[in-house]
Design a protein around this motif. Structure first.
Motif, PDB file in Angstrom:
ATOM      1  N   THR A  97     -90.622  24.090 -30.082  1.00 62.74           N
ATOM      2  CA  THR A  97     -91.393  23.060 -29.397  1.00 62.74           C
ATOM      3  C   THR A  97     -90.518  22.372 -28.362  1.00 62.74           C
ATOM      4  N   SER A  98     -91.147  21.629 -27.469  1.00 60.24           N
ATOM      5  CA  SER A  98     -90.398  20.904 -26.445  1.00 60.24           C
ATOM      6  C   SER A  98     -89.996  19.527 -26.974  1.00 60.24           C
ATOM      7  N   ASP A 128     -87.137  24.303 -23.839  1.00 59.64           N
ATOM      8  CA  ASP A 128     -88.146  24.282 -22.783  1.00 59.64           C
ATOM      9  C   ASP A 128     -89.332  25.150 -23.183  1.00 59.64           C
ATOM     10  N   SER A 129     -90.493  24.833 -22.622  1.00 59.67           N
ATOM     11  CA  SER A 129     -91.712  25.560 -22.970  1.00 59.67           C
ATOM     12  C   SER A 129     -91.590  27.047 -22.671  1.00 59.67           C
ATOM     13  N   ALA A 132     -89.724  28.690 -25.320  1.00 64.34           N
ATOM     14  CA  ALA A 132     -90.529  28.778 -26.544  1.00 64.34           C
ATOM     15  C   ALA A 132     -91.450  29.993 -26.493  1.00 64.34           C
ATOM     16  N   ALA A 144     -95.166  28.448 -31.480  1.00 65.35           N
ATOM     17  CA  ALA A 144     -94.648  27.498 -30.493  1.00 65.35           C
ATOM     18  C   ALA A 144     -95.713  26.455 -30.218  1.00 65.35           C
ATOM     19  N   THR A 146     -96.298  23.727 -27.377  1.00 64.11           N
ATOM     20  CA  THR A 146     -95.637  23.577 -26.096  1.00 64.11           C
ATOM     21  C   THR A 146     -96.629  23.306 -24.984  1.00 64.11           C
ATOM     22  N   THR A 147     -96.095  23.043 -23.788  1.00 69.10           N
ATOM     23  CA  THR A 147     -96.922  23.026 -22.588  1.00 69.10           C
ATOM     24  C   THR A 147     -97.396  24.447 -22.321  1.00 69.10           C
ATOM     25  N   THR A 198     -90.238  25.607 -14.448  1.00 66.21           N
ATOM     26  CA  THR A 198     -91.067  25.129 -15.557  1.00 66.21           C
ATOM     27  C   THR A 198     -92.539  25.081 -15.168  1.00 66.21           C
ATOM     28  N   LEU A 263    -101.511  21.087 -23.463  1.00 63.84           N
ATOM     29  CA  LEU A 263    -100.546  21.324 -24.528  1.00 63.84           C
ATOM     30  C   LEU A 263    -101.264  22.044 -25.657  1.00 63.84           C
ATOM     31  N   TYR A 265    -100.700  25.540 -28.819  1.00 68.52           N
ATOM     32  CA  TYR A 265     -99.801  26.409 -29.580  1.00 68.52           C
ATOM     33  C   TYR A 265     -99.941  27.854 -29.116  1.00 68.52           C
TER      34      TYR A 265
END
Length: 288
Positions: A97-98, A128-129, A132, A144, A146-147, A198, A263, A265
């Motif tokens: 995860t971030s 970082d996403s 991930a 994960a 994340t974004t 990113t 955001l 998973y």
């Protein structure tokens, strides 16, 4: 071909040498060499070229590596499933995860998950996403949070939260005194943003590019809390998630520009989730 030999093969490929792989696996170097030799004999191919102390993958080694990762990940998933069978949910859940999500979205969920499933050993990795995503793809993380960015099979992304972004400056920044602000006004001032690679940076940069505007980057960092601090002292403007807004920064009344990211998973669609991962996903989705 056995799991121990495959593990040794992946370790040597990842670490770039037999000594480093032996250290990772808590084995002697001769033991690692023996496992690689056995694997090469079983497959009747050479997997590494030895160049002094360095080793590089042969064509056969490059072909085997992603398949070996997948086989090891499947074996680990099978072990977890068998361990969980007939018992309360336990085992290990590897979660990438971030830092931002870990600080602002996960605390309450993690508290509830550990209360419901105390036998689960959580292995949480902050990154970082984009990293991930790679962790899930390579089998190093089962899940994960994340974004979300562009996602291609075998990865599957599921949105959980909308995460609006707001343009912000310090209360004494020149832009803060303007009643109406345009993207062109903002682009005339330096920015501090996440790194260009990113997902979040791309969302912001594309918003300006669609208006024919380019960004003046003062600096970049992937830590949103650091970005907020740099904005609050007046060094630059940025775009922050709504969950981070407070009196340290001032939201700009930007005309005709809405920024948002999702955001959620990410899982590997070709692998069966452990019961622990399924339980975590259920909490994310609000199913339990």
């Amino acid at each position: 071909m056995d799991w121990a030999s495959l593990s040794a093969f992946v370790a040597v490929a990842d670490r770039g040498g037999f000594s480093a792989a032996a250290e990772q696996l808590h084995l002697t170097q001769p033991a690692v060499s023996k496992r690689i030799a056995q694997l090469e004999q079983d497959l009747d191919v050479r997997l590494f070229d030895r160049l002094g102390r360095q080793v590089v993958l042969t064509e056969a080694g490059r072909l085997l590596l992603p398949r070996a990762r997948q086989m090891l990940a499947e074996a680990d998933a099978a072990r977890r499933a068998l361990q969980d069978l007939g018992h309360d949910i336990g085992g290990r859940l590897s979660l990438a995860t971030s830092h931002h999500i870990g600080l602002h979205r996960l605390p309450a969920l993690l508290r509830r998950f550990t209360a419901l499933h105390p036998r689960v050993a959580l292995d949480i990795r902050f990154m970082d996403s984009e990293q991930a995503y790679a962790q899930v793809l390579g089998g190093d993380a089962e899940l994960a949070v994340t974004t979300l960015g562009p996602t291609e099979p075998p990865l599957v992304a599921t949105p959980v939260w909308d995460d609006p972004l707001r343009f912000v400056v310090a209360p004494d920044h020149p832009l803060a005194r303007m009643a109406k602000v345009t993207l062109a006004d903002i682009a005339a001032h330096p920015a501090v943003l996440p790194d260009p690679g990113t997902f979040t940076h791309r969302i912001i940069a594309q918003t300006f590019a669609r208006r024919g505007l380019s960004l003046q980057l003062r600096l970049t960092t992937n830590y949103m809390e650091t970005i907020k601090m740099l904005v609050s002292v007046g060094l630059a403007w940025s775009a922050l998630p709504q969950t981070m807004l407070d009196t340290q920064v001032q939201v700009l009344p930007v005309q005709g520009a809405q920024l948002s990211r999702q955001l959620g998973y990410v899982v590997h669609g070709g692998r069966t989730l452990s019961r622990a991962a399924q339980a975590f996903v259920a909490l994310l989705r609000g199913d339990s």
